[in-house]
Scaffold this motif. Structure first.
Motif, short mmCIF file in Angstrom:
data_model
loop_
_atom_site.label_atom_id
_atom_site.label_comp_id
_atom_site.label_asym_id
_atom_site.label_seq_id
_atom_site.Cartn_x
_atom_site.Cartn_y
_atom_site.Cartn_z
N GLU A 117 -53.14 -47.68 7.57
CA GLU A 117 -52.87 -47.31 6.19
C GLU A 117 -51.45 -46.79 5.99
OE1 GLU A 117 -54.27 -42.84 5.34
OE2 GLU A 117 -55.89 -44.22 5.79
N GLY A 118 -50.69 -46.71 7.02
CA GLY A 118 -49.29 -46.31 6.87
C GLY A 118 -49.08 -44.84 7.21
N ILE A 119 -47.86 -44.55 7.62
CA ILE A 119 -47.51 -43.18 7.96
C ILE A 119 -46.96 -42.50 6.72
CG2 ILE A 119 -45.99 -41.75 9.36
CD1 ILE A 119 -46.05 -43.94 11.47
N GLY A 120 -47.45 -41.32 6.45
CA GLY A 120 -46.98 -40.56 5.29
C GLY A 120 -45.65 -39.90 5.56
N PRO A 121 -45.21 -39.10 4.62
CA PRO A 121 -43.92 -38.42 4.81
C PRO A 121 -43.99 -37.37 5.92
CG PRO A 121 -45.02 -37.61 2.84
CD PRO A 121 -45.82 -38.77 3.35
N ILE A 122 -42.86 -37.07 6.49
CA ILE A 122 -42.80 -36.08 7.57
C ILE A 122 -42.99 -34.69 6.97
CG2 ILE A 122 -41.30 -35.03 9.32
CD1 ILE A 122 -39.99 -37.77 9.62
N ALA A 123 -43.82 -33.89 7.60
CA ALA A 123 -44.10 -32.53 7.12
C ALA A 123 -42.99 -31.60 7.61
CB ALA A 123 -45.47 -32.07 7.61
N TRP A 124 -41.86 -31.61 6.90
CA TRP A 124 -40.71 -30.82 7.31
C TRP A 124 -41.01 -29.33 7.30
CZ3 TRP A 124 -37.19 -33.21 9.85
CH2 TRP A 124 -36.92 -34.54 9.58
N ARG A 125 -41.81 -28.89 6.35
CA ARG A 125 -42.14 -27.46 6.25
C ARG A 125 -42.84 -26.98 7.52
NH1 ARG A 125 -42.91 -24.06 1.46
NH2 ARG A 125 -44.12 -22.27 2.14
N GLY A 126 -43.77 -27.77 8.02
CA GLY A 126 -44.45 -27.42 9.26
C GLY A 126 -43.51 -27.37 10.44
N LEU A 127 -42.59 -28.34 10.50
CA LEU A 127 -41.61 -28.35 11.60
C LEU A 127 -40.71 -27.13 11.56
CD1 LEU A 127 -40.49 -32.08 11.68
CD2 LEU A 127 -41.77 -30.86 13.42
N PHE A 128 -40.31 -26.72 10.37
CA PHE A 128 -39.36 -25.61 10.25
C PHE A 128 -40.02 -24.24 10.42
CE2 PHE A 128 -36.63 -28.61 7.69
CZ PHE A 128 -35.71 -28.77 8.70
N PHE A 129 -41.35 -24.16 10.37
CA PHE A 129 -42.01 -22.87 10.56
C PHE A 129 -42.76 -22.78 11.89
CE2 PHE A 129 -41.45 -22.53 5.95
CZ PHE A 129 -40.94 -21.25 5.87
N ILE A 130 -43.44 -23.83 12.30
CA ILE A 130 -44.27 -23.74 13.50
C ILE A 130 -43.44 -23.77 14.77
CG2 ILE A 130 -46.08 -24.91 14.81
CD1 ILE A 130 -47.56 -25.15 12.29
#
Length: 153
Positions: free
Chosen positions: A69-82
């Motif tokens: 079904e395709g890859i969605g957008p990258i979760a930048w917020r998660g990358l910048f906090f976790i």
């Protein structure tokens, strides 16, 4: 005749898991495996490698059964906090101690969700900290500093 379609993302991930698992499985054979009752230093890495090959094989098999079904957008917020919160924990655990480091790490990581409020983040961090102290310090009796030297304890 219908052509075979497959999910390229899962196929690549599954193949990568199988390849990494095979590599570490062969490398762990250089160590003594031992038996299930008397495990050698290579036993657990070998079991993990076998599990990785098995899971990779399942993912690879699923890639040929399911439409992608395709890859969605990258979760930048998660990358910048976790990611920074885990690094923060590693850098401060010895100086601040377990309780403040864990509380602040959970507080930072909780903002990976856009629905998190500061009050809820404080409650979540406090609950996780209390639970972790009860489990690791009192339940398992692990020897670590509850509060570190940076705080004067």
């Amino acid at each position: 005749m219908k052509s075979v379609e497959f999910d390229k993302t899962n196929a690549v991930c599954g193949a990568l898991f199988v390849a990494i698992g095979l590599f570490f499985g062969f490398e762990s054979l250089d160590l003594e495996l031992g038996t299930a009752f008397r495990m050698g230093p290579g036993y657990f890495p070998f079991l993990l490698a076998c599990a990785l090959v098995l899971l990779g094989g399942i993912i690879l098999f699923q890639a040929f059964r399911v439409e992608h079904e395709g890859i969605g957008p990258i979760a930048w917020r998660g990358l910048f906090f976790i990611l920074p919160s885990a690094i923060f924990f590693g850098l401060t655990i010895r100086g601040l101690g377990f309780v403040p480091s864990l509380f602040l790490t959970a507080f930072i990581a909780s903002f990976a969700s856009s629905r998190m409020t500061p009050i809820l983040a404080i409650l979540l961090s406090a609950g996780l900290t209390v639970f972790s102290v009860l489990v690791f310090e009192y339940g398992l009796g692990l020897p670590f500093r509850t509060f570190g030297p940076w705080l004067g304890f």
